[in-house]
Design an enzyme around this catalytic site. Structure first.
Site, PDB file in Angstrom:
ATOM      1  N   ASP A 203      -1.306  -5.541  -1.864  1.00  0.00           N
ATOM      2  CA  ASP A 203      -0.146  -4.524  -1.727  1.00  0.00           C
ATOM      3  C   ASP A 203      -1.403  -3.278  -1.758  1.00  0.00           C
ATOM      4  O   ASP A 203      -2.652  -3.137  -1.774  1.00  0.00           O
ATOM      5  CB  ASP A 203       0.177  -4.451  -3.190  1.00  0.00           C
ATOM      6  CG  ASP A 203       1.546  -4.211  -3.320  1.00  0.00           C
ATOM      7  OD1 ASP A 203       1.839  -2.983  -2.443  1.00  0.00           O
ATOM      8  OD2 ASP A 203       2.186  -3.923  -4.113  1.00  0.00           O
ATOM      9  N   TRP A 204      -0.311  -2.128  -1.592  1.00  0.00           N
ATOM     10  CA  TRP A 204      -1.030  -0.574  -1.178  1.00  0.00           C
ATOM     11  C   TRP A 204      -2.286   0.113  -2.569  1.00  0.00           C
ATOM     12  O   TRP A 204      -2.431   0.019  -3.037  1.00  0.00           O
ATOM     13  CB  TRP A 204      -0.191  -0.020  -1.339  1.00  0.00           C
ATOM     14  CG  TRP A 204      -0.659   1.665  -1.056  1.00  0.00           C
ATOM     15  CD1 TRP A 204      -1.145   2.749  -1.862  1.00  0.00           C
ATOM     16  CD2 TRP A 204       0.270   2.255  -0.228  1.00  0.00           C
ATOM     17  NE1 TRP A 204      -1.096   3.481  -0.989  1.00  0.00           N
ATOM     18  CE2 TRP A 204      -0.250   3.892  -0.325  1.00  0.00           C
ATOM     19  CE3 TRP A 204       1.164   2.053   0.961  1.00  0.00           C
ATOM     20  CZ2 TRP A 204      -0.258   4.903   1.031  1.00  0.00           C
ATOM     21  CZ3 TRP A 204       1.438   3.028   1.780  1.00  0.00           C
ATOM     22  CH2 TRP A 204       0.146   4.413   1.823  1.00  0.00           C
TER      23      TRP A 204
END
Ligand code: NOJ
Length: 751
Positions: free
Chosen positions: A279-280
């Site tokens: 994820d980011w």
């Protein structure tokens, strides 16, 4: 190591001819080029997280040309994706195409209902059609890959990302995840209207403590294996191309650095052959977690733990080549990650035609087409849950003399588009008011009064809205007068679009601002009030549920919201949705969910009020306002003739369970017939009941149908303390009904 070995299936993603091509390409790649494939950059559109560096397109193009970027997110549209792709295939040494990922959560231009709404349909055909629209439009905008579906099982309505999921039940969430993935990916990922899906967030993110986004989680093994992992396992079995990991830790190890979960469970035990995207900045955040010393250490830990592609931390880009050259990370691990990424690229067909998804003519043609809008309307009406309908106040006649539409959400053309809205055009939804105006007879007077204002501030994505300080009552008088002089009031209440979604945790999940105050005033002057709830999470507001005669749970229903709602209000469509998540009575009950473990003191509130030593609250009922699986119809259904083919079942045998469902009303309708089990005695504690089957059936007035469910060993199996997925002999209850509470019960024994 406590992670058990699971039965594996043949991979849907590995194809010998593609593997040969990957071998050939890998043998030509430098370590730097390999690491480049594992690096994902964000473009400038709607940055969906804190940016790692200032946006400099020229620098990005230089890096693409140097083979340092394998994928981009938030670069969309045929023009921009074509330009970036041109640099990759014409200027980089090995001409490896990029893939473009984007959060297409419930549509690209045509907005479908938000996922929690879509899930309320319990209708896999409707859900698939919506995902097909999303895939077709995004593929026409140059996008290869969506970061969806989210399949985090969620119990805490304070969490803003409730809107993105399928609620509190792993069985329902698994079925929906598979339907969405198959619709997005189709049979052939290289088709011009299919895109790669992402099973996210692996894993446990839905259990953030107190519903606080990005918080730590507490999940025991029992819950992890029986509640959280099943939708991911089902997605892998369905051939999902990618899995996104999550921000949280499990057992003190951030998932991005969690080898046991990523390499052992997902890749090894489940034979997942696609790739894991972080994820980011979850690689970088391992430093903030205090799990890695610095970004270099984080990159090392993430690569070893099996995170194949780094979204936005730059850890791989800056350090991974050096980590491999110095022997800290085995090149074999890098080869494996690159193989997985190239595999998905080959499957997407971008090596055959890198511009396959970049046709501007198609882009113009498919967006917001009539066909897509029609599907959005179908999805909207199927996603509605009728919560209350005293004295059959609904459906309304289209020939009423006068209707008052009240509430700031009533003429709102933006909120129905929901949070996470792709490239939806601002203010482009059909509002409730417009839907009503389009539906009624021309003799009906439809008047609108705003009454309350829900929020102040800028609604643009990510900017903050102010929901609490809106105490303005200046619109009350007009609204009350209108209610007084109208035959019926339709009042819209709930949440604005960006009140839910990522990083939109809330400690108050009731009606904000002056909504409730106005509602009470309106009720004083008119008894015929239909409430239309527009929200991204369950709303706890006991007074409203107890005092208003008719309540429609309309969520945020997308581009055609107003039409979908009025199809239900005026009876053109008979509502059939069921809640995928319990609605709490009050915030103090949260998390309240139906499939909780048995306790030692479970009895209902004792008749003797002096006896207090039981599982209950002393200031509130324990049960939710509306339970999981609940939803009314304009029809009424009767369940009868419940039978099991035998009172005993051998472990390798199966049982047939049947129930007759009769539409006892005078209008046709649909019912979601639900089957639950209760394993009465087990080596580890099991939930009081668990959904194990459902079927949505259509019944004409007076018609009966017999619904059959099969009970197999798998239906009865669970992960016990040895983490073997198996059924234990003993007594079981089978329960069937139209929600998780009103159930017919039969018993049998597994021998
Ligand atoms: C963070 C979110 O958690 C994730 O779901 C999303 O896909 C990425 N940002 C990319 O936008």
């Amino acid at each position: 190591m406590f992670w058990r070995k699971l039965v594996t299936k043949k991979s849907l993603l590995v194809k010998p001819e593609i593997e040969q091509k990957i071998d050939a390409l890998l043998s030509q790649m430098t370590i730097g080029e390999k690491v480049g494939q594992m690096n994902q950059y964000s473009g400038v559109y709607d940055a969906t997280g804190p940016m790692a560096d200032a946006y400099d397109p020229e620098e990005k193009f230089r890096k693409i040309a140097a083979g340092k970027i394998g994928s981009m997110l938030n670069v969309i549209g045929t023009k921009d994706t074509r330009e970036a792709q041109r640099v990759a295939v014409e200027e980089s040494r090995l001409a490896i195409p990029l893939i473009f990922g984007y959060d297409v959560i419930h549509g690209y231009k045509t907005m479908l209902p938000i996922p929690i709404a879509d899930a309320s349909s319990w209708d896999m055909d409707i859900i698939s059609k919506g995902s097909r629209v999303a895939a077709t439009e995004s593929a026409a905008a140059g996008i290869h890959w969506t970061f969806a579906p989210m399949m985090d099982v969620t119990r805490d309505a304070r969490w803003g990302r409730i809107m993105e999921g399928s609620g509190e039940d792993p069985f329902l969430a698994s079925k929906i995840a598979v339907a969405r993935i198959k619709a997005l990916q189709g049979d052939d990922l290289s088709g011009i209207d299919t895109i790669a899906a992402t099973a996210k967030h692996f894993t446990g993110y839905g259990f953030v403590i107190a519903g606080l986004d990005y918080n730590t989680v507490e999940i025991n093994r029992n819950t992890l294996y029986n509640m959280v992992l099943p939708p991911f396992k089902a997605s892998v079995d369905a051939g999902v191309a990618t899995v996104m990991n999550s921000f949280n830790d499990i057992d003190g190890v951030p998932v991005t650095g969690n080898k046991a979960l990523q390499r052992d469970v997902l890749k090894h035990d489940w034979s997942f052959d696609g790739f894991i995207i972080s994820d980011w900045n979850t690689v970088g955040e391992m430093v903030v977690h205090g799990y890695a010393e610095d970004l270099k250490d984080a990159a090392k830990k993430a690569a070893i733990a099996g995170t194949d592609m780094d979204m936005q931390s730059r850890g791989y880009e800056i350090y991974l080549e050096e980590l491999v050259k110095s022997g800290k990370v085995d090149e074999k691990l890098i080869d494996e990650s690159v193989r997985r990424i190239l595999r998905v690229k080959f499957l997407l067909g971008v090596f055959d035609d890198p511009y396959r998804y970049c046709d501007p003519e198609r882009e113009k043609k498919v967006m917001l087409s009539d066909e897509h809008r029609a599907i959005a309307r179908e999805s909207a009406k199927h996603s509605i849950v009728l919560l209350k309908n005293e004295d059959n106040i609904l459906p309304l006649s289209k020939k009423l003399k006068s209707i008052a539409v009240i509430g700031g959400l009533g003429d709102d053309k933006d909120t129905p588009l929901g949070s996470w809205r792709g490239k939806a055009i601002k203010d482009s939804a059909v509002s409730l008011l417009e839907g009503i105006q389009n539906a009624v007879d021309e003799s009906t007077s439809v008047k609108f009064a705003k009454g309350y204002t829900l929020a102040s501030g800028d609604r643009e994505f990510i900017k903050e809205l102010n929901f609490d300080d809106v105490n303005d009552t200046s619109g009350f008088e007009e609204a009350i007068n209108l209610a007084k002089t109208s035959e019926t009031v339709i009042m819209a209440v709930g949440e604005e679009c960006f009140q839910s979604g990522e990083s939109r945790s809330q400690t108050n999940i009731g009606l904000k601002g002056t909504q409730l105050e106005l509602l009470k005033e309106i009720k004083k002057v008119n008894d015929n009030v239909v409430i239309v709830l527009m929200n991204g999470r369950p709303i706890a507001e006991a007074w409203m549920y107890e005092n208003m005669p008719a309540i429609i749970e309309a969520w945020h229903l997308g581009s055609e919201a107003g039409h979908g709602i009025t199809d239900v209000i005026f009876g053109d469509y008979n509502p059939s949705g069921k809640l995928p998540m319990s609605i709490p009575r009050n915030i103090g009950q949260v998390p309240v969910y139906y499939n909780h473990n048995r306790t030692g003191r479970p009895v209902e509130f004792p008749s003797d009020p002096e006896v207090v030593f039981w599982t209950h609250y002393s200031d509130s009922e324990r049960t939710p306002q509306y339970p999981f699986g609940y939803g009314l119809s304009y029809s009424t259904f009767e369940y009868s003739d419940f039978s099991i083919s035998s009172s005993k079942m051998k472990i390798d045998d199966q049982l047939e369970v049947q129930v007759k469902v009769t539409n006892t009303s005078s209008i046709a309708g649909e019912e979601v017939v639900q089957m639950y089990i209760n394993d009465k005695h087990s080596s580890t504690i099991r939930p009081v009941k668990e959904l194990k089957g459902f079927e949505k059936i259509a019944l004409k007035a007076g018609e009966s149908k017999t619904v059959t469910f099969m009970i197999t060993e798998e239906t009865l199996s669970f992960y016990g303390s040895d983490l073997e997925f198996k059924a234990e002999p003993g007594e079981f209850e089978i329960m069937i009904g139209g929600n998780s509470v009103d159930l017919l019960i039969e018993e049998f024994e597994l021998i």
